[in-house]
Design a protein around this motif. Structure first.
Motif, PDB file in Angstrom:
ATOM      1  N   GLN A 463       0.837  -1.194   0.000  1.00  0.00           N
ATOM      2  CA  GLN A 463       0.000   0.000   0.000  1.00  0.00           C
ATOM      3  C   GLN A 463       0.876   1.251   0.000  1.00  0.00           C
ATOM      4  O   GLN A 463       1.875   1.325   0.727  1.00  0.00           O
ATOM      5  N   LEU A 464       0.495   2.249  -0.819  1.00  0.00           N
ATOM      6  CA  LEU A 464       1.229   3.511  -0.850  1.00  0.00           C
ATOM      7  C   LEU A 464       0.669   4.458   0.210  1.00  0.00           C
ATOM      8  O   LEU A 464      -0.548   4.677   0.294  1.00  0.00           O
ATOM      9  N   VAL A 465       1.599   5.007   1.012  1.00  0.00           N
ATOM     10  CA  VAL A 465       1.232   5.919   2.099  1.00  0.00           C
ATOM     11  C   VAL A 465       1.949   7.248   1.867  1.00  0.00           C
ATOM     12  O   VAL A 465       3.154   7.248   1.575  1.00  0.00           O
ATOM     13  N   PRO A 466       1.251   8.406   2.006  1.00  0.00           N
ATOM     14  CA  PRO A 466       1.912   9.708   1.821  1.00  0.00           C
ATOM     15  C   PRO A 466       3.102   9.857   2.767  1.00  0.00           C
ATOM     16  O   PRO A 466       3.039   9.449   3.939  1.00  0.00           O
ATOM     17  N   LEU A 467       4.191  10.459   2.262  1.00  0.00           N
ATOM     18  CA  LEU A 467       5.430  10.587   3.031  1.00  0.00           C
ATOM     19  C   LEU A 467       5.926  12.026   2.956  1.00  0.00           C
ATOM     20  O   LEU A 467       5.858  12.668   1.902  1.00  0.00           O
ATOM     21  N   ILE A 494       5.464   5.560  10.589  1.00  0.00           N
ATOM     22  CA  ILE A 494       4.097   5.517  10.056  1.00  0.00           C
ATOM     23  C   ILE A 494       3.145   5.888  11.192  1.00  0.00           C
ATOM     24  O   ILE A 494       3.160   5.275  12.264  1.00  0.00           O
ATOM     25  N   LEU A 495       2.315   6.895  10.934  1.00  0.00           N
ATOM     26  CA  LEU A 495       1.426   7.429  11.963  1.00  0.00           C
ATOM     27  C   LEU A 495      -0.026   7.342  11.518  1.00  0.00           C
ATOM     28  O   LEU A 495      -0.326   7.327  10.322  1.00  0.00           O
ATOM     29  N   GLN A 496      -0.910   7.319  12.504  1.00  0.00           N
ATOM     30  CA  GLN A 496      -2.348   7.297  12.239  1.00  0.00           C
ATOM     31  C   GLN A 496      -2.895   8.705  12.405  1.00  0.00           C
ATOM     32  O   GLN A 496      -2.937   9.244  13.507  1.00  0.00           O
ATOM     33  N   PHE A 502      -0.078   8.070   7.394  1.00  0.00           N
ATOM     34  CA  PHE A 502       0.922   8.807   6.631  1.00  0.00           C
ATOM     35  C   PHE A 502       2.290   8.538   7.245  1.00  0.00           C
ATOM     36  O   PHE A 502       2.384   8.023   8.374  1.00  0.00           O
ATOM     37  N   GLY A 503       3.354   8.868   6.515  1.00  0.00           N
ATOM     38  CA  GLY A 503       4.707   8.616   6.991  1.00  0.00           C
ATOM     39  C   GLY A 503       5.487   9.902   7.210  1.00  0.00           C
ATOM     40  O   GLY A 503       5.363  10.855   6.437  1.00  0.00           O
ATOM     41  N   LEU A 504       6.279   9.918   8.272  1.00  0.00           N
ATOM     42  CA  LEU A 504       7.214  11.017   8.538  1.00  0.00           C
ATOM     43  C   LEU A 504       8.628  10.487   8.379  1.00  0.00           C
ATOM     44  O   LEU A 504       8.988   9.473   8.997  1.00  0.00           O
ATOM     45  N   GLN A 505       9.438  11.159   7.541  1.00  0.00           N
ATOM     46  CA  GLN A 505      10.851  10.802   7.433  1.00  0.00           C
ATOM     47  C   GLN A 505      11.622  11.635   8.447  1.00  0.00           C
ATOM     48  O   GLN A 505      11.479  12.864   8.503  1.00  0.00           O
ATOM     49  N   VAL A 506      12.402  10.962   9.286  1.00  0.00           N
ATOM     50  CA  VAL A 506      13.176  11.627  10.328  1.00  0.00           C
ATOM     51  C   VAL A 506      14.629  11.189  10.231  1.00  0.00           C
ATOM     52  O   VAL A 506      14.959  10.204   9.565  1.00  0.00           O
ATOM     53  N   GLU A 507      15.514  11.928  10.904  1.00  0.00           N
ATOM     54  CA  GLU A 507      16.943  11.613  10.847  1.00  0.00           C
ATOM     55  C   GLU A 507      17.280  10.372  11.661  1.00  0.00           C
ATOM     56  O   GLU A 507      18.151   9.578  11.281  1.00  0.00           O
ATOM     57  N   SER A 508      16.605  10.230  12.803  1.00  0.00           N
ATOM     58  CA  SER A 508      16.896   9.091  13.674  1.00  0.00           C
ATOM     59  C   SER A 508      15.681   8.808  14.537  1.00  0.00           C
ATOM     60  O   SER A 508      14.901   9.723  14.843  1.00  0.00           O
ATOM     61  N   ILE A 509      15.536   7.535  14.911  1.00  0.00           N
ATOM     62  CA  ILE A 509      14.428   7.125  15.771  1.00  0.00           C
ATOM     63  C   ILE A 509      14.988   6.725  17.123  1.00  0.00           C
ATOM     64  O   ILE A 509      15.885   5.882  17.214  1.00  0.00           O
TER      65      ILE A 509
END
Length: 557
Positions: A463-467, A494-496, A502-509
């Motif tokens: 499934q494609l999720v907005p990023l 990936i968040l609800q 939708f997805g958030l790109q971050v530097e580190s988790i």
């Protein structure tokens, strides 16, 4: 020593007296509302009589003679109804409701001071005597204007009812669980002190075990702070009843999702918000009986309070089936008040126009009434909602009604949050809204991330999720797909959101942290991206992301 013990026992009895009788008064008010509409229901009158007798007995036990006397007068009248010697009429209902109001207002002070000094129930006693002396079949029914005389006092009382009691009850098994947990923490604390002087590696293991138990204790205590929203909303049945009598309208209050649990502090902060919204629905929204019938509607107007909980957020709706908002009239009033210019009014969308009702001092009323019209209500509503990190929106359809939507956090205390790094700063994301964590390296990036209509998307199990990179949201810049694809690694959360995932790109988790959230002030409170500030273990301040608002920013691209 005996005097001290007697005083201590007396204070404990007074505390129990207040706690139990506040609950009885709430129950009496609910039962009286039902009895007023169904005076022939004998089960109701028996239940009311028993509760009134219990209330009187508690006052007698503690020596509150004036309270006992006036409650005896009420009990005598209820006895006449119970024995079917009299039938409840509007005057009898009016006096009984006034009794509940007055007793409810004085009870906390009587319990706090252990004194009835200054109490005067002579007017009520005279009314009870008059009602008891009248022939039950020829009781005078006062006209509507007479009934309206005490409307403002009754509405004020119903505003203060609901959650004033500073007592939370818990079962013995839950209390035993807490005591056992504290005992384990105490034992581990002693073990930690011992191991710190002998075996630091072992001390670290003990600390980890203690941390787990502390989190369990936090979670357990937080559960006691969560209360069903119905505990507050059910008290508004009385408010609606009084407002209906005062306006001459017929109104039915419908409650859905009353078991939805919300932090008690949030409920207390918002209790008058719901009062404002209900009053506005009655005064501005719902039509009178004749107007509703002429429009082909039911003569009874409906107000619905609805609540449900999703992903750590509580969604609340206040809906009426009234006349709806007149957008053009709102614009005219806003122009007259110099809130907007005539050219702005012409270009303004209906949604933006409806938001004008939250402006300080704004009102569409032509005159000030007892219920509304001073222009202070909706401004106060927005301020109160924002103080609890909430969001409020308005939808309305002319002739069909108005819906006020609130989104509020379920708790304002300690929030488990996932920490993420962006531009050398750590941000928290409420754990309840985190769906999945993904990391892609090298060639994986090209197969997992792609563009669609200019919007980066991440593929999650087909499934494609907005990023969107988090830093692009902060800078309000469009996501750059080529920069994403050129990275050596991409970390995605990936968040609800409200409209989907939708997805958030971050530097580190980072790790999950249990954070104490503080409200925002100043410029940060106006960005809409943050729901609060948190203090980290090293003393630094980080921001807690508002996932719903961040999700909207992602969908806007």
């Amino acid at each position: 020593m005996n005097d001290l013990m007697d005083e201590s026992m007396r204070r404990e009895l007074l505390g129990e007296f207040l706690s139990e009788n506040v609950e009885i008064l709430r129950r009496l008010e609910s039962s009286m509302l039902l009895f007023e509409s169904s005076p022939n229901e004998m089960d109701l009158i028996h239940a009311i009589f028993r509760d009134m007798h219990t209330l009187k007995g508690g006052c007698r036990m503690l020596g509150f003679e004036r309270l006992e006397e006036v409650l005896h007068g009420a009990e005598s009248l209820l006895g006449e109804y119970r024995e079917e010697k009299k039938v409840l009429n509007p005057q009898g209902a009016k006096v009984l409701f006034r009794l509940l109001d007055q007793v409810g207002n004085v009870l906390p002070e009587v319990a706090a001071k252990d004194s009835e000094e200054g109490l005067d129930f002579s007017a009520l006693l005279a009314e009870f005597s008059q009602l008891l002396a009248e022939d039950g079949q020829e009781q005078e029914i006062p006209d509507q204007k007479e009934m309206e005389g005490s409307g403002e006092e009754e509405v004020k009382r119903s505003i203060t009812s609901g959650l004033e009691e500073r007592v939370i009850r818990l079962t013995l098994d839950r209390l035993d669980f807490l005591i056992d947990l504290i005992g384990q923490l105490s034992a581990e604390s002693n073990q930690l002190r011992y191991e710190l002087t002998r075996n630091k590696d072992k001390a670290f293991q003990v600390m980890e075990a203690m941390e787990g138990r502390i989190h369990t204790l936090q979670d357990e205590v937080l559960q006691y702070r969560l209360q069903p929203v119905g505990g507050l909303w059910n008290s508004y049945q009385r408010l609606v009843r009084d407002l209906a009598m005062e306006t001459g309208k017929r109104i039915f209050l419908e409650i859905e999702g009353e078991q939805t649990r919300v932090d008690r502090s949030v409920l207390l902060a918002l209790k008058e918000v719901f009062v404002h919204l209900i009053r506005n629905a009655v005064d501005h929204g719902l039509e009178g009986v004749e107007e509703r019938v002429a429009r082909g509607k039911s003569p009874v107007g409906r107000i619905r309070l609805m609540a449900d909980q999703r992903h750590g957020q509580v969604y609340i709706q206040v809906v009426d089936d009234g006349r709806g908002m007149d957008v053009e009239r709102i614009k005219e009033k806003a122009v007259a008040m110099s809130l907007i210019s005539p050219p702005q009014a012409l270009e303004m969308s209906d949604s933006d126009a409806r938001d004008l009702i939250f402006s300080p001092g704004f009102t569409t009323a032509d005159h000030v009434g007892r219920i509304s019209g001073r222009g202070a209500g909706m401004d106060a509503v927005r301020v109160a909602v924002e103080k609890v990190r909430g969001v409020i929106e308005v939808e309305s359809e002319p002739g069909q009604g108005t819906t006020i939507r609130l989104r509020i956090p379920q708790t304002m205390a300690i929030v488990p949050a996932l920490m993420v790094l962006c531009e050398e700063a750590w941000y928290g994301i409420p754990e309840a809204q985190v769906v999945e964590l993904l990391s892609f390296y090298g060639e994986e990036i090209g197969t997992a991330i792609e563009g669609k209509l200019g919007q980066p998307m991440v593929r999650v199990r087909g499934q494609l999720v907005p990023l969107m990179p988090l830093e692009d949201i902060f800078h309000a810049t469009p996501a750059n797909l080529s920069l994403l694809m050129a990275r050596d690694c991409v970390h995605v959360v990936i968040l609800q959101g409200e409209g989907g995932q939708f997805g958030l790109q971050v530097e580190s988790i980072g790790e999950i942290a249990h954070l104490v959230v503080k409200p925002l002030t100043g410029v940060l409170a106006t960005t809409g991206l943050f729901s609060g500030a948190v203090v980290m273990a090293d003393g630094r301040v980080s921001m807690l992301l508002d996932v719903v608002e961040v999700g909207r920013a992602v969908l806007r691209g």
